[in-house]
Design a protein around this motif. Structure first.
Motif, PDB file in Angstrom:
ATOM      1  N   ALA A  17     -66.346  -5.593  24.826  1.00 28.40           N
ATOM      2  CA  ALA A  17     -65.989  -5.923  26.211  1.00 28.40           C
ATOM      3  C   ALA A  17     -65.623  -4.636  26.943  1.00 28.40           C
ATOM      4  N   THR A  18     -65.710  -4.675  28.273  1.00 27.76           N
ATOM      5  CA  THR A  18     -65.412  -3.482  29.072  1.00 27.76           C
ATOM      6  C   THR A  18     -64.575  -3.833  30.297  1.00 27.76           C
ATOM      7  N   VAL A  19     -63.821  -2.809  30.737  1.00 29.48           N
ATOM      8  CA  VAL A  19     -63.227  -2.802  32.076  1.00 29.48           C
ATOM      9  C   VAL A  19     -63.541  -1.426  32.648  1.00 29.48           C
ATOM     10  N   THR A  20     -63.558  -1.303  33.956  1.00 34.71           N
ATOM     11  CA  THR A  20     -63.885  -0.020  34.567  1.00 34.71           C
ATOM     12  C   THR A  20     -62.628   0.642  35.140  1.00 34.71           C
ATOM     13  N   TYR A  21     -62.631   1.950  35.105  1.00 31.81           N
ATOM     14  CA  TYR A  21     -61.499   2.704  35.652  1.00 31.81           C
ATOM     15  C   TYR A  21     -61.378   2.489  37.159  1.00 31.81           C
ATOM     16  N   ASP A  22     -62.512   2.352  37.857  1.00 30.23           N
ATOM     17  CA  ASP A  22     -62.476   2.096  39.298  1.00 30.23           C
ATOM     18  C   ASP A  22     -61.807   0.753  39.587  1.00 30.23           C
ATOM     19  N   GLU A  23     -62.053  -0.224  38.732  1.00 32.65           N
ATOM     20  CA  GLU A  23     -61.422  -1.533  38.918  1.00 32.65           C
ATOM     21  C   GLU A  23     -59.908  -1.430  38.760  1.00 32.65           C
ATOM     22  N   ILE A  24     -59.484  -0.626  37.778  1.00 36.84           N
ATOM     23  CA  ILE A  24     -58.039  -0.444  37.555  1.00 36.84           C
ATOM     24  C   ILE A  24     -57.413   0.248  38.754  1.00 36.84           C
ATOM     25  N   ARG A  25     -58.081   1.245  39.318  1.00 40.30           N
ATOM     26  CA  ARG A  25     -57.531   1.970  40.464  1.00 40.30           C
ATOM     27  C   ARG A  25     -57.414   1.081  41.695  1.00 40.30           C
ATOM     28  N   ARG A  26     -58.323   0.120  41.845  1.00 45.20           N
ATOM     29  CA  ARG A  26     -58.278  -0.766  43.010  1.00 45.20           C
ATOM     30  C   ARG A  26     -57.306  -1.935  42.823  1.00 45.20           C
ATOM     31  N   ASP A  27     -56.906  -2.190  41.575  1.00 43.41           N
ATOM     32  CA  ASP A  27     -56.084  -3.367  41.288  1.00 43.41           C
ATOM     33  C   ASP A  27     -54.653  -3.208  41.800  1.00 43.41           C
ATOM     34  N   THR A  28     -54.081  -4.343  42.236  1.00 36.70           N
ATOM     35  CA  THR A  28     -52.685  -4.349  42.698  1.00 36.70           C
ATOM     36  C   THR A  28     -51.831  -5.344  41.931  1.00 36.70           C
ATOM     37  N   THR A  29     -52.421  -5.988  40.895  1.00 36.18           N
ATOM     38  CA  THR A  29     -51.702  -7.042  40.158  1.00 36.18           C
ATOM     39  C   THR A  29     -51.161  -6.569  38.823  1.00 36.18           C
ATOM     40  N   GLY A  30     -51.701  -5.483  38.294  1.00 33.96           N
ATOM     41  CA  GLY A  30     -51.308  -5.024  36.957  1.00 33.96           C
ATOM     42  C   GLY A  30     -52.148  -5.614  35.850  1.00 33.96           C
ATOM     43  N   TYR A  31     -53.165  -6.392  36.217  1.00 35.50           N
ATOM     44  CA  TYR A  31     -54.049  -7.017  35.214  1.00 35.50           C
ATOM     45  C   TYR A  31     -55.513  -6.816  35.608  1.00 35.50           C
ATOM     46  N   VAL A  32     -56.371  -6.724  34.601  1.00 38.48           N
ATOM     47  CA  VAL A  32     -57.818  -6.653  34.827  1.00 38.48           C
ATOM     48  C   VAL A  32     -58.502  -7.660  33.907  1.00 38.48           C
ATOM     49  N   GLU A  33     -59.716  -8.080  34.302  1.00 41.23           N
ATOM     50  CA  GLU A  33     -60.480  -9.060  33.518  1.00 41.23           C
ATOM     51  C   GLU A  33     -61.607  -8.347  32.774  1.00 41.23           C
ATOM     52  N   PRO A  34     -61.662  -8.470  31.453  1.00 40.65           N
ATOM     53  CA  PRO A  34     -62.728  -7.815  30.682  1.00 40.65           C
ATOM     54  C   PRO A  34     -64.060  -8.536  30.868  1.00 40.65           C
ATOM     55  N   GLU A  35     -65.137  -7.756  30.752  1.00 40.92           N
ATOM     56  CA  GLU A  35     -66.493  -8.306  30.850  1.00 40.92           C
ATOM     57  C   GLU A  35     -67.220  -8.068  29.539  1.00 40.92           C
ATOM     58  N   LEU A  36     -67.804  -9.127  28.990  1.00 37.02           N
ATOM     59  CA  LEU A  36     -68.442  -9.056  27.680  1.00 37.02           C
ATOM     60  C   LEU A  36     -69.791  -8.359  27.754  1.00 37.02           C
ATOM     61  N   GLN A  37     -70.067  -7.513  26.767  1.00 38.10           N
ATOM     62  CA  GLN A  37     -71.347  -6.816  26.641  1.00 38.10           C
ATOM     63  C   GLN A  37     -71.963  -7.181  25.288  1.00 38.10           C
ATOM     64  N   VAL A  38     -73.217  -7.631  25.295  1.00 36.74           N
ATOM     65  CA  VAL A  38     -73.886  -7.996  24.037  1.00 36.74           C
ATOM     66  C   VAL A  38     -75.210  -7.247  23.966  1.00 36.74           C
ATOM     67  N   PRO A  39     -75.740  -6.998  22.761  1.00 36.49           N
ATOM     68  CA  PRO A  39     -77.043  -6.321  22.626  1.00 36.49           C
ATOM     69  C   PRO A  39     -78.153  -7.123  23.296  1.00 36.49           C
ATOM     70  N   ASP A  40     -79.125  -6.403  23.833  1.00 41.86           N
ATOM     71  CA  ASP A  40     -80.214  -7.069  24.548  1.00 41.86           C
ATOM     72  C   ASP A  40     -81.029  -7.978  23.646  1.00 41.86           C
ATOM     73  N   ASP A  41     -81.119  -7.656  22.357  1.00 38.84           N
ATOM     74  CA  ASP A  41     -81.947  -8.468  21.463  1.00 38.84           C
ATOM     75  C   ASP A  41     -81.201  -9.642  20.852  1.00 38.84           C
ATOM     76  N   PHE A  42     -79.951  -9.887  21.294  1.00 39.28           N
ATOM     77  CA  PHE A  42     -79.186 -11.026  20.813  1.00 39.28           C
ATOM     78  C   PHE A  42     -79.238 -12.147  21.856  1.00 39.28           C
ATOM     79  N   ILE A  43     -79.307 -13.378  21.379  1.00 34.35           N
ATOM     80  CA  ILE A  43     -79.252 -14.535  22.277  1.00 34.35           C
ATOM     81  C   ILE A  43     -77.878 -15.171  22.111  1.00 34.35           C
ATOM     82  N   ILE A  44     -76.975 -14.829  23.027  1.00 36.63           N
ATOM     83  CA  ILE A  44     -75.595 -15.308  23.006  1.00 36.63           C
ATOM     84  C   ILE A  44     -75.408 -16.276  24.170  1.00 36.63           C
ATOM     85  N   ARG A  45     -74.804 -17.431  23.889  1.00 35.65           N
ATOM     86  CA  ARG A  45     -74.616 -18.424  24.944  1.00 35.65           C
ATOM     87  C   ARG A  45     -73.161 -18.895  25.010  1.00 35.65           C
ATOM     88  N   ASP A  46     -72.750 -19.174  26.254  1.00 33.55           N
ATOM     89  CA  ASP A  46     -71.439 -19.753  26.552  1.00 33.55           C
ATOM     90  C   ASP A  46     -70.277 -18.992  25.891  1.00 33.55           C
TER      91      ASP A  46
END
Length: 306
Positions: free
Chosen positions: A260-289
């Motif tokens: 999973a990832t978060v971006t430094y730019d997102e942290i700099r723009r945030d005013t709540t003290g929390y960030v939401e991670p975004e999942l990254q999976v390999p292109d050749d994997f079929i991941i659902r839900d």
């Protein structure tokens, strides 16, 4: 003579006489003049290439005929098609009928047929699917079913073709798919024969495979930070629940490209003290839900001086 005094073979003579009488009766009867009414099929011919029918003419015409009974009997079993010349706007039925000698057409209903024609228009429209697929238990479709061809060329009277946005398939249900399947499905014939199509059927290809539920813990990476220790996430890992192709289950538990990832730019723009991670999976994997827990991460930013 027989014992009763009657001539022999009298029964045979009677039968012969009956056949002769029947033959003579038929000969005179079939030569008689009679009047009958018969239905004849019609067919449009010689229609110019740049024109098309906007309405179908009557498919049959009722004709009152007079002539020898033998000729009328032959017509009863061998009814010719009445040609409707497409180059004309109006066709007289009696004048275009091809009748045997000694047979006359007295009247026809309808007596004349007016051909409703328009400029021909040709265009391509998409195929609209009315096909439903269901998969076997524990299986899922890998992708939306593919249609070939996915569009058709339609040609006909302008007023009809301009109203066509898509051409539907027949309604078909394909059940219990557990592998690859190819299904031929006919296109609806709603406007036949006024509108011509470049294809009468299409092929649907669907692929299904077995899926499995899985769970694992993955790292959360900060992208775009000016240094490795500038940002600390709490927690630094998240738990992911997901469904994966059964053949990829073992590899999805081991690969380092699942994170999973978060971006430094997102942290700099945030005013709540929390960030939401975004999942990254390999292109050749079929991941659902996939579901990530926790959905939000606290972060700490360390600023260092020179």
């Amino acid at each position: 003579m027989d014992r009763d005094g009657r001539p022999r073979h009298s029964g045979t003579a009677i039968i012969v006489c009956l056949f002769i009488s029947l033959f003579l009766w038929l000969s005179f009867t079939l030569q008689e003049e009679r009047a009958v009414t018969l239905e004849f099929p019609t067919q449009v011919t010689n229609l110019p290439d740049d024109q098309a029918l906007a309405e179908l003419p009557p498919s049959t015409v009722s004709v009152q005929l007079e002539g020898e009974s033998s000729r009328l009997l032959w017509l009863y079993f061998n009814r010719p098609t009445v040609p409707l010349d497409g180059s004309e706007d109006q066709v007289s039925m009696i004048s275009v009928m091809d009748l045997p000698s000694n047979v006359r057409a007295l009247s026809a209903d309808p007596g004349e047929i007016e051909l409703q024609k328009e400029e021909r228009l040709t265009r391509r429209v998409p195929v609209e699917s009315r096909v439903e697929f269901s998969v076997d238990s524990a299986y899922e479709l890998l992708n939306d079913p593919e249609i070939a061809p996915d569009s058709v060329e339609v040609s006909g009277a302008r007023s009809l073709v301009e109203e066509i946005d898509a051409w539907q398939t027949d309604s078909v249900f394909v059940a219990d798919i557990a592998d690859s399947v190819a299904v031929r499905v006919a296109l609806q014939d709603t406007l036949d024969p006024l509108v011509e199509r470049s294809a009468d059927e299409v092929t649907f290809v669907a692929q299904a495979d077995r899926f499995s539920e899985a769970e694992r813990e993955v790292d959360v990476r900060v992208e775009g930070a000016p240094g490795e220790d500038v940002v600390v996430l709490e927690p630094s890992t998240v738990r992911v629940q997901y469904r994966v192709l059964f053949d990829q289950l073992f590899d999805s538990q081991r690969t380092d490209d699942f994170y999973a990832t978060v971006t430094y730019d997102e942290i700099r723009r945030d005013t709540t003290g929390y960030v939401e991670p975004e999942l990254q999976v390999p292109d050749d994997f079929i991941i659902r839900d996939p579901e990530i827990e926790p959905t939000r991460l606290r972060y700490y930013v360390f600023v260092t001086g020179d």
